[in-house]
Write a protein that holds these residues in place. Sequence first.
Motif, PDB file in Angstrom:
ATOM      1  N   THR A   1       7.046   0.084   0.591  1.00 58.03           N
ATOM      2  CA  THR A   1       6.739  -0.093   1.793  1.00 58.03           C
ATOM      3  C   THR A   1       7.443   0.781   3.006  1.00 58.03           C
ATOM      4  N   PHE A   2       8.680   0.169   2.683  1.00 59.76           N
ATOM      5  CA  PHE A   2       9.841  -0.083   3.527  1.00 59.76           C
ATOM      6  C   PHE A   2       9.801   1.483   3.453  1.00 59.76           C
ATOM      7  N   ALA A   3      10.234   2.340   2.566  1.00 59.88           N
ATOM      8  CA  ALA A   3      11.124   3.681   2.122  1.00 59.88           C
ATOM      9  C   ALA A   3       9.545   4.745   2.318  1.00 59.88           C
ATOM     10  N   VAL A   4       8.470   3.872   2.369  1.00 56.93           N
ATOM     11  CA  VAL A   4       7.223   4.592   3.386  1.00 56.93           C
ATOM     12  C   VAL A   4       7.270   5.093   4.703  1.00 56.93           C
ATOM     13  N   ALA A   5       7.799   3.484   5.192  1.00 62.89           N
ATOM     14  CA  ALA A   5       7.157   3.800   6.879  1.00 62.89           C
ATOM     15  C   ALA A   5       8.899   4.332   7.119  1.00 62.89           C
ATOM     16  N   VAL A   6      10.354   4.219   6.310  1.00 59.42           N
ATOM     17  CA  VAL A   6      11.216   4.925   6.947  1.00 59.42           C
ATOM     18  C   VAL A   6      11.102   7.128   7.094  1.00 59.42           C
ATOM     19  N   ALA A   7      10.097   7.190   6.048  1.00 55.84           N
ATOM     20  CA  ALA A   7       9.872   8.846   5.965  1.00 55.84           C
ATOM     21  C   ALA A   7       9.052   8.558   7.115  1.00 55.84           C
TER      22      ALA A   7
ATOM     23  N   ARG B   1       4.643   0.102  11.220  1.00 55.50           N
ATOM     24  CA  ARG B   1       3.233  -0.549  11.658  1.00 55.50           C
ATOM     25  C   ARG B   1       2.958  -0.623   9.850  1.00 55.50           C
ATOM     26  N   ILE B   2       3.119  -0.380   9.252  1.00 51.64           N
ATOM     27  CA  ILE B   2       2.234   0.058   7.946  1.00 51.64           C
ATOM     28  C   ILE B   2       2.717  -1.382   7.206  1.00 51.64           C
ATOM     29  N   VAL B   3       3.764  -1.987   7.427  1.00 57.76           N
ATOM     30  CA  VAL B   3       3.334  -3.281   6.466  1.00 57.76           C
ATOM     31  C   VAL B   3       2.605  -4.285   7.030  1.00 57.76           C
ATOM     32  N   ASP B   4       2.009  -4.038   7.607  1.00 59.09           N
ATOM     33  CA  ASP B   4       1.139  -4.908   7.381  1.00 59.09           C
ATOM     34  C   ASP B   4      -0.241  -3.999   6.621  1.00 59.09           C
ATOM     35  N   ILE B   5      -0.046  -3.532   6.406  1.00 59.59           N
ATOM     36  CA  ILE B   5      -1.018  -2.806   4.930  1.00 59.59           C
ATOM     37  C   ILE B   5      -1.012  -3.499   3.781  1.00 59.59           C
ATOM     38  N   ALA B   6       0.623  -3.398   3.913  1.00 64.22           N
ATOM     39  CA  ALA B   6       1.043  -3.985   2.084  1.00 64.22           C
ATOM     40  C   ALA B   6       1.602  -5.772   2.459  1.00 64.22           C
ATOM     41  N   TRP B   7       0.942  -6.689   3.299  1.00 67.80           N
ATOM     42  CA  TRP B   7       0.733  -7.697   3.520  1.00 67.80           C
ATOM     43  C   TRP B   7      -0.147  -7.694   2.427  1.00 67.80           C
ATOM     44  N   GLY B   8      -2.047  -7.678   2.716  1.00 71.74           N
ATOM     45  CA  GLY B   8      -3.188  -8.256   2.158  1.00 71.74           C
ATOM     46  C   GLY B   8      -2.803  -7.562   0.331  1.00 71.74           C
ATOM     47  N   ALA B   9      -1.881  -5.802   0.280  1.00 68.53           N
ATOM     48  CA  ALA B   9      -1.831  -5.180  -0.755  1.00 68.53           C
ATOM     49  C   ALA B   9      -1.147  -6.175  -1.690  1.00 68.53           C
ATOM     50  N   SER B  10      -0.317  -7.200  -1.610  1.00 68.03           N
ATOM     51  CA  SER B  10       1.533  -7.648  -2.434  1.00 68.03           C
ATOM     52  C   SER B  10       0.599  -9.053  -2.660  1.00 68.03           C
ATOM     53  N   PHE B  11      -0.404  -9.373  -1.962  1.00 69.33           N
ATOM     54  CA  PHE B  11      -1.032 -10.801  -2.501  1.00 69.33           C
ATOM     55  C   PHE B  11      -1.811 -10.774  -4.162  1.00 69.33           C
TER      56      PHE B  11
END
Length: 274
Positions: free
Chosen positions: A27-33, A38-48
């Motif tokens: 997610t960090f790599a996508v966010a930097v690109a 803010r897309i880290v919030d998407i990763a919250w549910g996906a991580s679980f």
Amino acid sequence: MNGYPWAAFAVNLGWAAVTALAVMAVTFAVAVAKGVHRIVDIAWGASFAAVAAVTCVLSAGHGDDGRRLLVTLATALWGLRLAAHIARRGRGHGEDPRYDRLLSRAPGSRNAYAFRTVYLAQGALVWAVSLPVQAAQYDPGPLGAGAVVGALLWLAGLAFEAVGDHQLARFKADPGTRGRVMDRGLWSWTRHPNYFGDFLVWWGLYAMACETWQSAAVSALSPLLMSYLLIFGSGKRLLERQMADRPGYAEYAARTSGFFPAPPRADGSRGPRR
């Protein structure tokens, strides 16, 4: 019934940490690109969802198959629904003001600071909060009352969260309500139906891990930590601080319960409801 498989569970703890970190790193790599964190919030549910799936694979032969399937599906449905909702809500928007404020304090590289303070922190929280998701899947005993209670709490929480999100999305899409505070449907009973739904979901998942004292004890931190975050941390408290100056919000807060659902109060003159 065999004893609790502590050695296998300990290995799972390590793989769960690797899984959460991997999702956050991607997610960090996508966010930097994209230049938007803010897309880290998407990763919250996906991580679980990812942790639940990895645990389901690793726990094969150790935990009860019915419980493994129940916990995995419950976690994945909650996590992926939340991720999809946040993705739809943020489509076409720039950086979240919360991350703008946070990253404005970066002593050097904004991206490096974001990785340390946001991505790694969220990865650690995913690992800690997911403890019942992991522990329950290694419980070798058959499904019992804890699973039934947990499933009912989870279902109520998911419904409360999904309905609240849907009601808010429709309210925001209506040009006639622009600039107004949402005070309809579930939002007339609690100022945070989505957070209350999360609260029920995680106490439900914890109940699924309470069939044995071992899994209950090792995962007790999870619902307590999630409850703290939702009520006193980055959930209710932070959002209400941002909403405090909006026209009509003080009146809404005075008549509407702050977290646990309750009938709206007709006379809001006595101050905000907690």
